[in-house]
Write an enzyme that holds these catalytic residues in place. Sequence first.
Site, PDB file in Angstrom:
ATOM      1  CB  SER A 113       8.391   0.189   6.882  1.00 25.27           C
ATOM      2  OG  SER A 113       8.769  -0.966   6.214  1.00 25.27           O
ATOM      3  CB  CYS A 128      -1.005  -0.010   1.131  1.00 24.44           C
ATOM      4  SG  CYS A 128      -0.286  -0.367   2.700  1.00 24.44           S
ATOM      5  N   GLY A 158     -13.755  -3.402   7.091  1.00 23.61           N
ATOM      6  CA  GLY A 158     -12.602  -3.973   6.375  1.00 23.61           C
ATOM      7  C   GLY A 158     -12.177  -5.288   7.006  1.00 23.61           C
TER       8      GLY A 158
HETATM    9  N1  LIG Z   1      -1.766  -3.957   4.744  1.00 20.40           N
HETATM   10  C1  LIG Z   1      -1.206  -3.064   5.503  1.00 20.40           C
HETATM   11  O1  LIG Z   1      -0.262  -3.322   6.223  1.00 20.40           O
HETATM   12  C2  LIG Z   1      -1.708  -1.654   5.546  1.00 20.40           C
HETATM   13  C3  LIG Z   1      -1.099  -0.739   6.424  1.00 20.40           C
HETATM   14  C4  LIG Z   1      -1.580   0.578   6.451  1.00 20.40           C
HETATM   15  C5  LIG Z   1      -2.644   0.920   5.635  1.00 20.40           C
HETATM   16  N2  LIG Z   1      -3.200   0.009   4.778  1.00 20.40           N
HETATM   17  C6  LIG Z   1      -4.343   0.438   3.956  1.00 20.40           C
HETATM   18  O2  LIG Z   1      -5.480  -0.248   4.440  1.00 20.40           O
HETATM   19  C7  LIG Z   1      -6.374  -0.516   3.366  1.00 20.40           C
HETATM   20  C8  LIG Z   1      -6.677  -1.986   3.345  1.00 20.40           C
HETATM   21  O3  LIG Z   1      -5.491  -2.682   3.058  1.00 20.40           O
HETATM   22  P1  LIG Z   1      -5.372  -4.232   3.248  1.00 20.40           P
HETATM   23  O4  LIG Z   1      -3.969  -4.606   2.999  1.00 20.40           O
HETATM   24  O5  LIG Z   1      -5.990  -4.588   4.542  1.00 20.40           O
HETATM   25  O6  LIG Z   1      -6.276  -4.692   1.995  1.00 20.40           O
HETATM   26  P2  LIG Z   1      -6.980  -6.059   1.685  1.00 20.40           P
HETATM   27  O7  LIG Z   1      -6.344  -7.110   2.501  1.00 20.40           O
HETATM   28  O8  LIG Z   1      -7.037  -6.178   0.233  1.00 20.40           O
HETATM   29  O9  LIG Z   1      -8.486  -5.819   2.238  1.00 20.40           O
HETATM   30  C9  LIG Z   1      -9.365  -5.072   1.518  1.00 20.40           C
HETATM   31  C10 LIG Z   1     -10.685  -4.818   2.272  1.00 20.40           C
HETATM   32  O10 LIG Z   1     -11.363  -3.813   1.524  1.00 20.40           O
HETATM   33  C11 LIG Z   1     -12.698  -4.260   1.243  1.00 20.40           C
HETATM   34  N3  LIG Z   1     -13.139  -3.699  -0.046  1.00 20.40           N
HETATM   35  C12 LIG Z   1     -12.511  -3.817  -1.229  1.00 20.40           C
HETATM   36  N4  LIG Z   1     -13.188  -3.149  -2.179  1.00 20.40           N
HETATM   37  C13 LIG Z   1     -14.283  -2.595  -1.559  1.00 20.40           C
HETATM   38  C14 LIG Z   1     -15.355  -1.796  -1.998  1.00 20.40           C
HETATM   39  N5  LIG Z   1     -15.464  -1.413  -3.265  1.00 20.40           N
HETATM   40  N6  LIG Z   1     -16.278  -1.427  -1.106  1.00 20.40           N
HETATM   41  C15 LIG Z   1     -16.184  -1.823   0.190  1.00 20.40           C
HETATM   42  N7  LIG Z   1     -15.184  -2.566   0.661  1.00 20.40           N
HETATM   43  C16 LIG Z   1     -14.241  -2.951  -0.196  1.00 20.40           C
HETATM   44  C17 LIG Z   1     -12.602  -5.759   1.209  1.00 20.40           C
HETATM   45  O11 LIG Z   1     -13.863  -6.279   1.507  1.00 20.40           O
HETATM   46  P3  LIG Z   1     -14.473  -7.604   0.808  1.00 20.40           P
HETATM   47  O12 LIG Z   1     -13.326  -8.485   0.505  1.00 20.40           O
HETATM   48  O13 LIG Z   1     -15.408  -8.150   1.801  1.00 20.40           O
HETATM   49  O14 LIG Z   1     -15.122  -7.122  -0.417  1.00 20.40           O
HETATM   50  C18 LIG Z   1     -11.582  -6.023   2.336  1.00 20.40           C
HETATM   51  O15 LIG Z   1     -12.239  -6.041   3.572  1.00 20.40           O
HETATM   52  C19 LIG Z   1      -5.694  -0.043   2.107  1.00 20.40           C
HETATM   53  O16 LIG Z   1      -6.231   1.184   1.728  1.00 20.40           O
HETATM   54  C20 LIG Z   1      -4.247   0.075   2.501  1.00 20.40           C
HETATM   55  O17 LIG Z   1      -3.638   1.105   1.766  1.00 20.40           O
HETATM   56  C21 LIG Z   1      -2.757  -1.274   4.741  1.00 20.40           C
END
Ligand SMILES: NC(=O)c1ccc[n+]([C@@H]2O[C@H](COP(=O)([O-])OP(=O)(O)OC[C@H]3O[C@@H](n4cnc5c(N)ncnc54)[C@H](OP(=O)(O)O)[C@@H]3O)[C@@H](O)[C@H]2O)c1
Length: 400
Positions: free
Chosen positions: A89, A32, A169
């Site tokens: 990071s 991300c 999420g």
């Molecule tokens: N991973 C990290 O370490 C981290 C750290 C800081 C910030 N972030 C940020 O946190 C966010 C999530 O990252 P992640 O790594 O956790 O992603 P991820 O594992 O891909 O999870 C994505 C989540 O978003 C939901 N989603 C996707 N499209 C959607 C839509 N159109 N409407 C509503 N919900 C939707 C999914 O729900 P469903 O699957 O149920 O559809 C799922 O719950 C990102 O924006 C990322 O930049 C991540």
Amino acid sequence: MLEKFTFRDMGSAYSSFLEYSGLQECVILQTCNRVELFGVGNTKDIERVKKTWASVAGLEENAFKENLEISEGTEAFEHLLKLTSGLDSLVVGEEQILGQIKKSINTARELNASGNNLNILFDKAIRVGSRVRHSTGISRGSISIGSMAVKLAEENIDDLKSKHILLIGTGEAASLVAKSLKKRNIEFFITSRTYERAKAFAETVGGNPIQFENAISSFKKVDVLFVATVAPYFLVTYDRIKEAMGSKKTGMMIMDLSNPRTVDERVSTIKRIKMMNLDQIAEIVDKNMRSRIGVVSSAEKIINEEILVVEAVMKRLEVEPVVKNVFKDIDQVRIKELKKALQMLGETDEQKIRIIDQLTQAIVEGIISTPMNNLRKATEQGDSELLKSVSKLFNYKIKE
Ligand SMILES: NC(=O)c1ccc[n+]([C@@H]2O[C@H](COP(=O)([O-])OP(=O)(O)OC[C@H]3O[C@@H](n4cnc5c(N)ncnc54)[C@H](OP(=O)(O)O)[C@@H]3O)[C@@H](O)[C@H]2O)c1
């Protein structure tokens, strides 16, 4: 901006890079906070790489103008070691990046996109990352974005345990928040666009699952809202929160961990709303980390030591194909001449044949080993002139 450069379909991205960019090997690292391409090729035609990237991601060609950083050789190795060690990071020392890098090289391996050079480089960088974490404890004191978000909620809200908390999420970021809430024995609701995922999340990580529509329409009950999704639009809109706050007497704290944001920034202007986004949370985490500057400098010290080893290993990879070819070609000559001589002698005694064979091998090795070892040594020490000369002498092509 980062979204624009992101590859949606890894399989087709890899095959396009290998076919059109001039790279012989590549690894894509996409998190991300970054989209990175590691490549090995015979040329340094960056324009060709950019063109391929633009066509795969659907970018305009000038999109790279102010958004591309290029590192080569040692600088690139150092960058990768800093990444695996968590020094680059958002939260210094965090563990996730190491897992993400392992996943990237595994995918590249499975798709045959990485080869000897990148496989060895990544394996080494992953080992260095683990060494840094073990010997400096850089990850031990590190606080994740998720647990910092919970800590901030705790600091800003009295008796957080008694509040109505909603987490939207079910991905990695959401699970960091959930784990931290669970650790503190704080109850929360979990929702996701797909209810099944919210249910599965509740079973494995925690929380009480609720339907997405119900969660969205019950904002008026919520005291603390954590949002961590990848929705390409605002899930939490100004109008929804304005309406919820109309019939709500107490305030609401909103933490948007998403990048790009999924809570409309204008929400923060609504009365009794306290809002924080990922950048603000990361900044606080960063301040916390300053106290660990000593740890960072010990990590850098290890990287400075290891970079010399990586350089030597990578240089060796450059010289090894030439050494192998020299030995192979000379051995072919040896075998051809040996056969001729044995035929002329009409020799059939196996023991004599073995002695003559060993004699020719010993002569070849005796002549060629020292120059080849010197060639290896010189190349490892950064002297590429000898490699160029040997390649010219033996008609081999090497990387420019
Ligand atoms: N991973 C990290 O370490 C981290 C750290 C800081 C910030 N972030 C940020 O946190 C966010 C999530 O990252 P992640 O790594 O956790 O992603 P991820 O594992 O891909 O999870 C994505 C989540 O978003 C939901 N989603 C996707 N499209 C959607 C839509 N159109 N409407 C509503 N919900 C939707 C999914 O729900 P469903 O699957 O149920 O559809 C799922 O719950 C990102 O924006 C990322 O930049 C991540």
